[in-house]
Motif scaffolding. Structure first.
Motif, PDB file in Angstrom:
ATOM      1  N   LEU A   1      55.545  19.932  -4.858  1.00 48.49           N
ATOM      2  CA  LEU A   1      55.899  19.964  -3.440  1.00 48.49           C
ATOM      3  C   LEU A   1      54.783  20.568  -2.594  1.00 48.49           C
ATOM      4  O   LEU A   1      54.494  20.081  -1.500  1.00 48.49           O
ATOM      5  CB  LEU A   1      57.206  20.721  -3.236  1.00 48.49           C
ATOM      6  CG  LEU A   1      58.457  20.017  -3.762  1.00 48.49           C
ATOM      7  CD1 LEU A   1      59.653  20.954  -3.729  1.00 48.49           C
ATOM      8  CD2 LEU A   1      58.733  18.747  -2.976  1.00 48.49           C
ATOM      9  N   GLU A   2      54.137  21.623  -3.100  1.00 43.27           N
ATOM     10  CA  GLU A   2      53.011  22.207  -2.371  1.00 43.27           C
ATOM     11  C   GLU A   2      51.888  21.192  -2.208  1.00 43.27           C
ATOM     12  O   GLU A   2      51.283  21.082  -1.136  1.00 43.27           O
ATOM     13  CB  GLU A   2      52.476  23.435  -3.113  1.00 43.27           C
ATOM     14  CG  GLU A   2      53.356  24.649  -3.037  1.00 43.27           C
ATOM     15  CD  GLU A   2      52.855  25.799  -3.888  1.00 43.27           C
ATOM     16  OE1 GLU A   2      53.304  26.931  -3.624  1.00 43.27           O
ATOM     17  OE2 GLU A   2      52.039  25.604  -4.805  1.00 43.27           O
ATOM     18  N   ASP A   3      51.625  20.445  -3.259  1.00 45.04           N
ATOM     19  CA  ASP A   3      50.570  19.430  -3.221  1.00 45.04           C
ATOM     20  C   ASP A   3      50.923  18.322  -2.225  1.00 45.04           C
ATOM     21  O   ASP A   3      50.069  17.869  -1.461  1.00 45.04           O
ATOM     22  CB  ASP A   3      50.364  18.861  -4.624  1.00 45.04           C
ATOM     23  CG  ASP A   3      49.066  18.102  -4.766  1.00 45.04           C
ATOM     24  OD1 ASP A   3      48.015  18.632  -4.369  1.00 45.04           O
ATOM     25  OD2 ASP A   3      49.117  16.972  -5.277  1.00 45.04           O
ATOM     26  N   GLN A   4      52.181  17.901  -2.230  1.00 44.82           N
ATOM     27  CA  GLN A   4      52.619  16.863  -1.291  1.00 44.82           C
ATOM     28  C   GLN A   4      52.523  17.358   0.146  1.00 44.82           C
ATOM     29  O   GLN A   4      52.111  16.612   1.047  1.00 44.82           O
ATOM     30  CB  GLN A   4      54.047  16.426  -1.602  1.00 44.82           C
ATOM     31  CG  GLN A   4      54.168  15.622  -2.868  1.00 44.82           C
ATOM     32  CD  GLN A   4      55.613  15.353  -3.250  1.00 44.82           C
ATOM     33  OE1 GLN A   4      56.545  16.000  -2.770  1.00 44.82           O
ATOM     34  NE2 GLN A   4      55.805  14.388  -4.141  1.00 44.82           N
ATOM     35  N   LEU A   5      52.895  18.603   0.382  1.00 43.72           N
ATOM     36  CA  LEU A   5      52.805  19.175   1.720  1.00 43.72           C
ATOM     37  C   LEU A   5      51.356  19.236   2.189  1.00 43.72           C
ATOM     38  O   LEU A   5      51.044  18.862   3.326  1.00 43.72           O
ATOM     39  CB  LEU A   5      53.427  20.573   1.759  1.00 43.72           C
ATOM     40  CG  LEU A   5      53.299  21.330   3.081  1.00 43.72           C
ATOM     41  CD1 LEU A   5      53.962  20.560   4.218  1.00 43.72           C
ATOM     42  CD2 LEU A   5      53.869  22.726   2.948  1.00 43.72           C
ATOM     43  N   GLU A   6      50.463  19.688   1.319  1.00 46.97           N
ATOM     44  CA  GLU A   6      49.047  19.756   1.672  1.00 46.97           C
ATOM     45  C   GLU A   6      48.503  18.375   2.042  1.00 46.97           C
ATOM     46  O   GLU A   6      47.784  18.225   3.030  1.00 46.97           O
ATOM     47  CB  GLU A   6      48.254  20.335   0.504  1.00 46.97           C
ATOM     48  CG  GLU A   6      46.794  20.555   0.805  1.00 46.97           C
ATOM     49  CD  GLU A   6      46.070  21.177  -0.370  1.00 46.97           C
ATOM     50  OE1 GLU A   6      44.963  20.707  -0.678  1.00 46.97           O
ATOM     51  OE2 GLU A   6      46.613  22.121  -0.973  1.00 46.97           O
ATOM     52  N   GLU A   7      48.891  17.358   1.287  1.00 45.99           N
ATOM     53  CA  GLU A   7      48.439  15.992   1.571  1.00 45.99           C
ATOM     54  C   GLU A   7      49.017  15.504   2.907  1.00 45.99           C
ATOM     55  O   GLU A   7      48.310  14.884   3.706  1.00 45.99           O
ATOM     56  CB  GLU A   7      48.849  15.049   0.435  1.00 45.99           C
ATOM     57  CG  GLU A   7      48.461  13.610   0.655  1.00 45.99           C
ATOM     58  CD  GLU A   7      46.969  13.344   0.645  1.00 45.99           C
ATOM     59  OE1 GLU A   7      46.575  12.210   0.966  1.00 45.99           O
ATOM     60  OE2 GLU A   7      46.175  14.253   0.341  1.00 45.99           O
ATOM     61  N   ALA A   8      50.293  15.781   3.157  1.00 50.69           N
ATOM     62  CA  ALA A   8      50.916  15.361   4.413  1.00 50.69           C
ATOM     63  C   ALA A   8      50.252  16.034   5.608  1.00 50.69           C
ATOM     64  O   ALA A   8      50.013  15.396   6.638  1.00 50.69           O
ATOM     65  CB  ALA A   8      52.411  15.674   4.387  1.00 50.69           C
ATOM     66  N   LEU A   9      49.937  17.309   5.481  1.00 49.13           N
ATOM     67  CA  LEU A   9      49.260  18.021   6.563  1.00 49.13           C
ATOM     68  C   LEU A   9      47.864  17.447   6.812  1.00 49.13           C
ATOM     69  O   LEU A   9      47.431  17.315   7.965  1.00 49.13           O
ATOM     70  CB  LEU A   9      49.170  19.515   6.248  1.00 49.13           C
ATOM     71  CG  LEU A   9      50.500  20.270   6.259  1.00 49.13           C
ATOM     72  CD1 LEU A   9      50.309  21.687   5.718  1.00 49.13           C
ATOM     73  CD2 LEU A   9      51.114  20.281   7.642  1.00 49.13           C
ATOM     74  N   ARG A  10      47.167  17.086   5.743  1.00 50.63           N
ATOM     75  CA  ARG A  10      45.838  16.491   5.878  1.00 50.63           C
ATOM     76  C   ARG A  10      45.927  15.150   6.605  1.00 50.63           C
ATOM     77  O   ARG A  10      45.157  14.878   7.525  1.00 50.63           O
ATOM     78  CB  ARG A  10      45.191  16.298   4.499  1.00 50.63           C
ATOM     79  CG  ARG A  10      43.755  15.783   4.575  1.00 50.63           C
ATOM     80  CD  ARG A  10      43.229  15.374   3.218  1.00 50.63           C
ATOM     81  NE  ARG A  10      43.976  14.278   2.616  1.00 50.63           N
ATOM     82  CZ  ARG A  10      43.883  13.001   3.002  1.00 50.63           C
ATOM     83  NH1 ARG A  10      43.089  12.658   3.989  1.00 50.63           N
ATOM     84  NH2 ARG A  10      44.593  12.067   2.407  1.00 50.63           N
ATOM     85  N   ILE A  11      46.891  14.321   6.216  1.00 52.36           N
ATOM     86  CA  ILE A  11      47.074  13.015   6.858  1.00 52.36           C
ATOM     87  C   ILE A  11      47.451  13.201   8.325  1.00 52.36           C
ATOM     88  O   ILE A  11      46.932  12.512   9.207  1.00 52.36           O
ATOM     89  CB  ILE A  11      48.141  12.186   6.113  1.00 52.36           C
ATOM     90  CG1 ILE A  11      47.592  11.771   4.744  1.00 52.36           C
ATOM     91  CG2 ILE A  11      48.557  10.971   6.924  1.00 52.36           C
ATOM     92  CD1 ILE A  11      48.650  11.187   3.817  1.00 52.36           C
ATOM     93  N   ASN A  12      48.339  14.142   8.593  1.00 54.95           N
ATOM     94  CA  ASN A  12      48.762  14.421   9.968  1.00 54.95           C
ATOM     95  C   ASN A  12      47.565  14.828  10.827  1.00 54.95           C
ATOM     96  O   ASN A  12      47.414  14.356  11.965  1.00 54.95           O
ATOM     97  CB  ASN A  12      49.830  15.512   9.962  1.00 54.95           C
ATOM     98  CG  ASN A  12      50.525  15.640  11.289  1.00 54.95           C
ATOM     99  OD1 ASN A  12      50.577  14.699  12.075  1.00 54.95           O
ATOM    100  ND2 ASN A  12      51.078  16.815  11.542  1.00 54.95           N
ATOM    101  N   GLU A  13      46.705  15.670  10.285  1.00 53.01           N
ATOM    102  CA  GLU A  13      45.523  16.102  11.032  1.00 53.01           C
ATOM    103  C   GLU A  13      44.578  14.934  11.286  1.00 53.01           C
ATOM    104  O   GLU A  13      44.028  14.798  12.385  1.00 53.01           O
ATOM    105  CB  GLU A  13      44.796  17.216  10.278  1.00 53.01           C
ATOM    106  CG  GLU A  13      43.587  17.763  11.005  1.00 53.01           C
ATOM    107  CD  GLU A  13      43.909  18.363  12.364  1.00 53.01           C
ATOM    108  OE1 GLU A  13      43.022  18.329  13.244  1.00 53.01           O
ATOM    109  OE2 GLU A  13      45.033  18.855  12.571  1.00 53.01           O
ATOM    110  N   GLU A  14      44.406  14.055  10.311  1.00 52.32           N
ATOM    111  CA  GLU A  14      43.559  12.872  10.502  1.00 52.32           C
ATOM    112  C   GLU A  14      44.125  11.969  11.603  1.00 52.32           C
ATOM    113  O   GLU A  14      43.384  11.450  12.426  1.00 52.32           O
ATOM    114  CB  GLU A  14      43.442  12.079   9.201  1.00 52.32           C
ATOM    115  CG  GLU A  14      42.536  12.711   8.184  1.00 52.32           C
ATOM    116  CD  GLU A  14      42.477  11.916   6.885  1.00 52.32           C
ATOM    117  OE1 GLU A  14      43.029  10.795   6.820  1.00 52.32           O
ATOM    118  OE2 GLU A  14      41.884  12.434   5.932  1.00 52.32           O
ATOM    119  N   LEU A  15      45.433  11.794  11.616  1.00 51.86           N
ATOM    120  CA  LEU A  15      46.062  10.972  12.645  1.00 51.86           C
ATOM    121  C   LEU A  15      45.890  11.590  14.027  1.00 51.86           C
ATOM    122  O   LEU A  15      45.638  10.884  15.003  1.00 51.86           O
ATOM    123  CB  LEU A  15      47.547  10.767  12.328  1.00 51.86           C
ATOM    124  CG  LEU A  15      47.849   9.865  11.136  1.00 51.86           C
ATOM    125  CD1 LEU A  15      49.340   9.893  10.805  1.00 51.86           C
ATOM    126  CD2 LEU A  15      47.382   8.450  11.403  1.00 51.86           C
TER     127      LEU A  15
END
Length: 93
Positions: A66-80
Protein backbone atom coordinates in the motif's frame (compact mmCIF):
# COMPACT_ATOMS: atom_id res chain seq x y z
CA UNK A 1 20.09 -15.49 -1.33
CA UNK A 2 22.49 -15.63 1.59
CA UNK A 3 24.13 -12.40 0.47
CA UNK A 4 20.74 -10.69 0.09
CA UNK A 5 19.74 -11.84 3.57
CA UNK A 6 23.01 -10.51 4.95
CA UNK A 7 22.54 -7.16 3.19
CA UNK A 8 19.01 -6.74 4.54
CA UNK A 9 19.70 -8.03 8.05
CA UNK A 10 17.26 -10.89 7.61
CA UNK A 11 17.39 -14.63 7.02
CA UNK A 12 16.95 -16.54 3.76
CA UNK A 13 13.72 -17.91 5.22
CA UNK A 14 12.38 -14.41 5.77
CA UNK A 15 13.14 -13.47 2.17
CA UNK A 16 11.42 -16.65 0.96
CA UNK A 17 8.37 -15.80 3.05
CA UNK A 18 8.20 -12.33 1.47
CA UNK A 19 8.04 -14.11 -1.89
CA UNK A 20 5.32 -16.44 -0.62
CA UNK A 21 3.29 -13.41 0.46
CA UNK A 22 3.73 -11.85 -2.98
CA UNK A 23 5.79 -8.88 -1.83
CA UNK A 24 8.91 -9.58 -3.89
CA UNK A 25 9.62 -11.96 -6.73
CA UNK A 26 13.32 -12.21 -7.44
CA UNK A 27 14.65 -13.11 -10.85
CA UNK A 28 16.51 -16.40 -11.19
CA UNK A 29 20.02 -16.84 -12.52
CA UNK A 30 20.81 -19.56 -15.05
CA UNK A 31 21.90 -21.68 -12.11
CA UNK A 32 18.56 -21.14 -10.33
CA UNK A 33 19.83 -18.70 -7.71
CA UNK A 34 17.52 -15.90 -6.61
CA UNK A 35 18.64 -12.46 -7.77
CA UNK A 36 17.21 -9.46 -5.93
CA UNK A 37 17.17 -5.91 -7.26
CA UNK A 38 18.13 -2.96 -5.07
CA UNK A 39 14.48 -1.96 -5.02
CA UNK A 40 13.47 -5.42 -3.79
CA UNK A 41 16.12 -5.27 -1.07
CA UNK A 42 14.75 -1.88 0.09
CA UNK A 43 11.25 -3.37 0.16
CA UNK A 44 12.52 -6.35 2.18
CA UNK A 45 14.20 -4.02 4.69
CA UNK A 46 10.98 -2.02 5.10
CA UNK A 47 9.05 -5.24 5.74
CA UNK A 48 11.71 -6.35 8.23
CA UNK A 49 11.38 -3.04 10.10
CA UNK A 50 7.61 -3.53 10.39
CA UNK A 51 7.99 -7.13 11.56
CA UNK A 52 10.63 -6.03 14.09
CA UNK A 53 8.05 -3.56 15.45
CA UNK A 54 5.62 -6.44 16.04
CA UNK A 55 3.58 -6.39 12.83
CA UNK A 56 2.60 -9.80 11.47
CA UNK A 57 4.44 -10.64 8.25
CA UNK A 58 1.26 -10.80 6.13
CA UNK A 59 0.19 -7.39 7.44
CA UNK A 60 3.70 -5.99 6.93
CA UNK A 61 3.66 -7.14 3.31
CA UNK A 62 0.27 -5.51 2.75
CA UNK A 63 1.43 -2.26 4.37
CA UNK A 64 4.52 -2.13 2.17
CA UNK A 65 2.42 -2.80 -0.95
CA UNK A 66 0.00 0.00 0.00
CA UNK A 67 2.86 2.41 0.75
CA UNK A 68 4.36 1.64 -2.65
CA UNK A 69 1.01 2.17 -4.39
CA UNK A 70 0.51 5.47 -2.58
CA UNK A 71 3.98 6.68 -3.55
CA UNK A 72 3.29 5.82 -7.20
CA UNK A 73 -0.12 7.55 -7.12
CA UNK A 74 1.41 10.69 -5.63
CA UNK A 75 4.12 10.68 -8.31
CA UNK A 76 1.52 10.34 -11.09
CA UNK A 77 -0.62 13.06 -9.51
CA UNK A 78 2.35 15.43 -9.41
CA UNK A 79 3.18 14.70 -13.06
CA UNK A 80 -0.42 15.46 -14.04
CA UNK A 81 -0.36 18.70 -12.06
CA UNK A 82 2.83 19.79 -13.81
CA UNK A 83 1.52 18.93 -17.27
CA UNK A 84 -1.77 20.73 -16.62
CA UNK A 85 0.00 23.77 -15.24
CA UNK A 86 2.07 24.03 -18.39
CA UNK A 87 -1.02 23.77 -20.63
CA UNK A 88 -3.38 26.13 -18.83
CA UNK A 89 -3.77 29.59 -20.36
CA UNK A 90 -2.72 32.43 -18.12
CA UNK A 91 -5.55 34.35 -16.44
CA UNK A 92 -6.16 37.97 -17.51
CA UNK A 93 -5.56 40.38 -14.64
Amino acid sequence: MGRAAEMTGTTPGFLRSLGEHGLITPLRSDGGHRRYSRYQLRIAMRARDLVDQGTAIDAACRIVILEDQLEEALRINEELRRSRHGQEPEADT
